[in-house]
Motif scaffolding. Structure first.
Motif, mmCIF file in Angstrom:
data_model
loop_
_atom_site.group_PDB
_atom_site.id
_atom_site.type_symbol
_atom_site.label_atom_id
_atom_site.label_comp_id
_atom_site.label_asym_id
_atom_site.label_seq_id
_atom_site.Cartn_x
_atom_site.Cartn_y
_atom_site.Cartn_z
ATOM 1 N N ALA A 101 0.818 -1.224 -0.231
ATOM 2 C CA ALA A 101 -0.076 0.167 -0.079
ATOM 3 C C ALA A 101 0.853 1.287 0.131
ATOM 4 O O ALA A 101 0.423 2.235 -0.417
ATOM 5 C CB ALA A 101 -0.953 -0.101 1.086
ATOM 6 N N ALA B 266 -8.679 10.610 -1.285
ATOM 7 C CA ALA B 266 -8.837 8.950 -1.324
ATOM 8 C C ALA B 266 -7.936 8.342 -2.317
ATOM 9 O O ALA B 266 -7.478 9.062 -3.458
ATOM 10 C CB ALA B 266 -10.534 8.784 -1.934
ATOM 11 N N SER B 267 -7.369 7.243 -2.243
ATOM 12 C CA SER B 267 -6.667 6.373 -2.946
ATOM 13 C C SER B 267 -5.251 7.400 -3.436
ATOM 14 O O SER B 267 -5.015 7.197 -4.898
ATOM 15 C CB SER B 267 -7.650 5.781 -4.062
ATOM 16 O OG SER B 267 -8.346 4.972 -3.459
ATOM 17 N N ARG C 279 -2.455 6.301 -3.210
ATOM 18 C CA ARG C 279 -1.882 4.916 -3.683
ATOM 19 C C ARG C 279 -2.924 4.062 -3.333
ATOM 20 O O ARG C 279 -4.093 4.068 -2.592
ATOM 21 C CB ARG C 279 -0.781 4.604 -2.711
ATOM 22 C CG ARG C 279 0.616 5.399 -3.153
ATOM 23 C CD ARG C 279 1.791 4.877 -2.394
ATOM 24 N NE ARG C 279 2.064 3.573 -2.562
ATOM 25 C CZ ARG C 279 2.718 2.944 -3.483
ATOM 26 N NH1 ARG C 279 3.285 3.584 -4.578
ATOM 27 N NH2 ARG C 279 2.811 1.652 -3.709
ATOM 28 N N PRO C 280 -2.939 2.626 -4.091
ATOM 29 C CA PRO C 280 -3.945 1.745 -3.766
ATOM 30 C C PRO C 280 -4.223 1.413 -2.270
ATOM 31 O O PRO C 280 -3.007 1.072 -1.693
ATOM 32 C CB PRO C 280 -3.533 0.442 -4.581
ATOM 33 C CG PRO C 280 -2.444 1.150 -5.745
ATOM 34 C CD PRO C 280 -2.162 2.524 -5.121
ATOM 35 N N ASN C 281 -5.480 1.516 -1.911
ATOM 36 C CA ASN C 281 -5.735 1.086 -0.325
ATOM 37 C C ASN C 281 -4.994 2.426 0.608
ATOM 38 O O ASN C 281 -4.785 1.922 1.793
ATOM 39 C CB ASN C 281 -4.927 -0.096 -0.224
ATOM 40 C CG ASN C 281 -5.996 -1.547 -0.772
ATOM 41 O OD1 ASN C 281 -7.186 -1.195 -0.885
ATOM 42 N ND2 ASN C 281 -5.089 -2.005 -1.736
ATOM 43 N N THR C 282 -4.551 3.046 0.182
ATOM 44 C CA THR C 282 -4.216 4.449 1.278
ATOM 45 C C THR C 282 -4.897 5.732 0.674
ATOM 46 O O THR C 282 -4.869 6.193 -0.365
ATOM 47 C CB THR C 282 -2.682 4.790 0.755
ATOM 48 O OG1 THR C 282 -1.860 3.307 0.856
ATOM 49 C CG2 THR C 282 -2.012 5.599 1.682
ATOM 50 N N ASP C 283 -5.599 6.236 1.844
ATOM 51 C CA ASP C 283 -6.308 7.349 1.923
ATOM 52 C C ASP C 283 -5.676 8.424 2.959
ATOM 53 O O ASP C 283 -5.076 8.032 3.981
ATOM 54 C CB ASP C 283 -7.826 7.339 2.515
ATOM 55 C CG ASP C 283 -8.495 6.258 1.641
ATOM 56 O OD1 ASP C 283 -8.244 6.220 0.345
ATOM 57 O OD2 ASP C 283 -9.437 5.615 2.078
#
Length: 406
Positions: A187, A301-302, A304-308
């Motif tokens: 992530a 939001a996002s 990075r993938p799966n990171t807010d």
């Protein structure tokens, strides 16, 4: 794709394969209906195949919408297993899927977090008389089940699969330890060596997370509420602090407690810029995500993938992984198949034991019979080509006699 993913997992699950072959011959689950609420992954699919080989009719719902592998769900449907799960569904749909699995009218249930059992006892009481037992896979679920049993609310026997020696050692400690950091690194792609990692909870899972963090070169701080576990952490060389004092120092926070409000708004307000928040406990209540949203003036939001990313009023940025849900199953693929081989083998054998013994069991929480735990370990060693010693008759006599002195 789903079938290939299941086949890949199966290659690392020789114990469950042996049990599935035995089930196909003996058919211990013939005529039984099983409703399951589990992570819909390739490893779970191998378990479903073993139970199906034993004669069971199965309906499967997801225990976490963010861990569902849609291609695996589709493949399971072709195997004759009814799957009610889809990746990324909202909370209402998640519970609707559990209701759909229960529509099977189960004889036995498999749960991962106790949501299915909870719904049975609150919203689907019409089905309770038909349920004669079940298994629970997680620490969080067993906490809930033991409370139900203490209040005389539990209506059927449940086997605490999580509490076996092999599950706690192999799955909780090594599986959670490895897969948690797999999720964090996928992530964030962050460097962990030299960073300060705060591990909330020093149970079997927390111990594994702390060990892996130390092995990666991180400075580790442990927070605990249990004096004995806190002492254990201290004697392992970790710093032990209350979360209030750990919050300003941490670069990465990992909650592994099974409880709620472990990281609160008060803690979030003191964290440094760029702090990473990850949960490796079961439900998305360990980190107060609502408080985080209220503190933020901007949310990205996002990033990075799966990171807010949550931006606070003073410009500090806090990074929440996997929406506060299980980081190892949302941002990664969960435990390696070799780990789940042991957990699901114990699960399969416990289901067969329940099918045989359920008529004589009163409602309550039961330990897995020790012989099942030993058999799983024996089969795993054999699959790995590892031999061990056996007691001689003289050693057996010595261990069972009080008359022989030193």
């Amino acid at each position: 794709m789903g079938e290939r993913r299941i086949a890949w997992a199966g290659r690392a699950m020789p114990v469950l394969a042996a049990i599935g072959a035995r089930f196909a011959e003996q058919r211990p689950l013939d005529g039984l209906k099983i409703a399951a609420c589990l992570h819909v992954t390739a490893e779970t699919a191998v378990l479903m195949g073993a139970l199906r080989a034993g004669g069971a009719e199965i309906a499967l719902a997801a225990s976490n919408p963010l861990s569902t592998q849609d291609d695996v769900a589709a493949a399971l449907e072709t195997y004759g297993i009814a799957v009610h799960a889809r990746a990324g569904v909202d909370r209402a749909t998640y519970y609707r899927h559990i209701h759909q699995a229960l529509d099977l009218g189960p004889d036995l249930v498999l749960d991962d977090g106790c949501d299915l059992v909870n719904i049975l006892h609150t919203e689907r009481v019409d089905l309770l008389d038909g349920v004669s037992g079940g298994c629970e896979e997680t620490t969080t679920g067993i906490i809930r089940l033991r409370q139900m049993a203490a209040e005389n609310a539990l209506r059927f026997p449940m086997v605490a699969v999580n509490d076996t020696r092999t599950k706690r050692m192999f799955d909780n400690r090594y599986g959670t330890g490895q897969s948690t950091f797999d999720g964090i690194m996928r992530a964030t792609n962050t460097m962990l060596a030299g960073r300060t990692i705060v591990v909330a909870g020093f149970g079997y899972c927390g111990r594994g997370v702390a060990e892996r963090a130390k092995g990666l070169g991180a400075r580790v701080i442990v927070t605990e509420i249990d004096p004995v576990k806190a002492l254990d952490a201290m004697l392992h060389g970790y710093e032990v602090r209350p979360m209030e004092l750990a919050a300003p120092d941490g670069d990465v926070f990992i909650t592994v407690t099974g409880n709620r409000d472990v990281i609160t708004g008060e803690h979030l307000a003191t964290m440094k810029d760029g702090a990473i928040l990850a949960n490796a406990g079961h439900f998305d209540v360990e980190i107060d995500v609502r408080a985080l949203g209220e503190l933020a003036v901007e949310t990205h939001a996002s990033v990075r993938p799966n990171t807010d990313e949550y931006v606070l009023a003073d410009g500090r940025r806090l990074l929440l992984l996997a929406e506060g849900r299980l980081v190892n199953l949302t941002a990664a693929e969960g435990h390696p198949a070799a780990v789940m081989d042991m957990s699901f083998s114990a699960q399969a054998l416990a289901v067969a034991w329940l099918a045989r013994e359920r008529a004589g069991l009163a409602p309550g929480v039961y330990d897995v019979p020790p012989e099942i735990d030993v058999e799983v370990a024996r089969l795993k060693l054999a699959a790995a080509g590892v031999g061990i010693d056996a007691l001689t008759p003289e050693q057996e006599d010595y261990l069972h006699s009080w008359r022989v002195g030193s």
